[in-house]
Enzyme design. Structure first.
Site, PDB file in Angstrom:
ATOM      1  N   LYS A  45      44.024  37.140  39.605  1.00 13.61           N
ATOM      2  CA  LYS A  45      42.897  36.269  39.229  1.00 13.61           C
ATOM      3  C   LYS A  45      43.288  35.178  38.225  1.00 13.61           C
ATOM      4  O   LYS A  45      42.655  34.139  38.155  1.00 13.61           O
ATOM      5  CB  LYS A  45      41.760  37.113  38.637  1.00 13.61           C
ATOM      6  CG  LYS A  45      41.038  37.942  39.691  1.00 13.61           C
ATOM      7  CD  LYS A  45      39.823  38.619  39.104  1.00 13.61           C
ATOM      8  CE  LYS A  45      39.195  39.546  40.119  1.00 13.61           C
ATOM      9  NZ  LYS A  45      37.919  40.105  39.677  1.00 13.61           N
ATOM     10  N   ASP A  94      32.312  36.463  39.718  1.00  9.79           N
ATOM     11  CA  ASP A  94      32.055  37.703  38.977  1.00  9.79           C
ATOM     12  C   ASP A  94      30.964  37.490  37.913  1.00  9.79           C
ATOM     13  O   ASP A  94      30.109  38.353  37.720  1.00  9.79           O
ATOM     14  CB  ASP A  94      33.332  38.203  38.283  1.00  9.79           C
ATOM     15  CG  ASP A  94      34.354  38.720  39.281  1.00  9.79           C
ATOM     16  OD1 ASP A  94      33.949  39.250  40.333  1.00  9.79           O
ATOM     17  OD2 ASP A  94      35.566  38.600  39.014  1.00  9.79           O
TER      18      ASP A  94
END
Ligand code: ATR
Length: 294
Positions: free
Chosen positions: A83, A119
């Site tokens: 990420k 997220d």
């Protein structure tokens, strides 16, 4: 179709009536539930594409993106440990991903690859749906705020500018640095930082309304509870980002105390639905994803 593809086998997935056009990239990645989440939405929308798992070694993300673009991929999700590396491999990064410091969704457009982070908005929607709470109007306490998931959630909280936010982590250095970043996002938020062995932990838990558990403790059945039973009050809402097992010791303690609880399945679904909408603007994948994961 293989369960997990690599860069060496990727080309074989990208042909046929339902070629691979989307993927989750991780290392390891065999445990990822993303194909179960996205494929039913693709099928329901009549999109002739397959969503696959692609194992990519650290340092090979840029190569993976280039290969996927060459093969006609629409985009991808990026999971642990990529990420952060993904920030450097995209041509453009959304403002939200820049602030959150991580990319979990990529769209391969004509002008290049664009990275997003779903997220943060995913947890906002999951908490709203589970408890009817807004992060900006709630004192949230995050357990494991120094980890990848914890930092994204803490940053999303700060973006919503609550009056108070409490960060708890085993090692204090990570959350001390995080707190400084969050202060610059929301100078008006009172941020508390403490470790799990701080004598004030119970009191800090009691003054919060929402407890979010983001450590990896609870993934194994034999794991101990992350905080003791006396940290919970009946009016707490308790959310665990773990969804497998369905009920961690943290959630079991919270239930015993009379709290409302939810697990990370709702976060998985919401972050996935937002990612899907980046690939297919105007789509409504949520009902299909919910049905698939039920
Ligand atoms: P990530 O890649 O997201 O950082 P991780 O290493 O599993 O994943 O850590 C996630 C969180 O769980 C971190 O906050 C970590 O605490 P540290 O920052 O101190 O490492 C926390 N964590 C993992 N195991 C833990 C344990 N046994 N006790 C307390 N916290 C733990």
């Amino acid at each position: 179709m293989l369960d997990v593809f690599t860069l060496a086998t990727l080309e074989s997935a990208a042909t046929g009536a339902k070629p691979a056009r989307l993927a989750v990239l991780g290392c390891p990645v065999s445990h990822s539930a993303s194909p179960q989440l996205h494929q039913p939405a693709l099928d329901a929308d009549g999109i002739p594409a397959t969503y696959i798992r692609l194992e990519v070694l650290p340092g090979e993300l840029a190569l993976a993106f280039a290969k996927m673009r060459e093969l006609g991929f629409i985009g991808c999700n990026v999971t642990v440990p990529h990420k952060f590396e993904a920030m450097d491999c995209c041509d453009e990064i959304s403002d939200q991903a820049k602030i959150l410091g991580a990319v979990n969704t990529v769209v391969f457009g004509e002008s290049g690859s664009r990275g997003y982070n779903t997220d943060g908005p995913g947890i906002r929607q999951a908490i709203q749906e589970a408890f009817g709470m807004e992060l900006g109007k709630t004192h949230t306490l995050i357990l494991g705020a120094g980890g990848g998931a914890g930092q994204a959630i803490a940053t999303q909280c700060a973006l919503e500018k609550p009056a108070v936010l409490t960060l708890v982590n085993r090692s204090l250095e990570k959350i001390t640095a995080l707190a400084r970043r969050l202060e610059s996002i929301s100078p008006e938020t009172e941020i508390h930082v403490l470790s799990f062995d701080d004598p004030q932990l119970r009191e800090r838990c009691h003054s919060a309304r929402l407890l979010i558990q983001t450590t990896s403790i609870g993934l194994k059945k034999s794991d101990p509870p992350v905080i003791s039973d006396d940290c919970f009050l009946p009016d707490h809402c308790a959310y665990d980002t773990i969804y497998q097992p369905v009920e961690t010791p943290f959630l079991a303690s919270a239930k015993r105390a009379g709290c409302r609880t939810d697990n990370g399945l709702s976060l998985l679904i919401h972050q996935g639905a937002i990612a899907y909408q980046h690939w297919f603007p105007g789509s409504d994948p949520l009902p299909h994803m919910r049905a698939a994961m039920r």
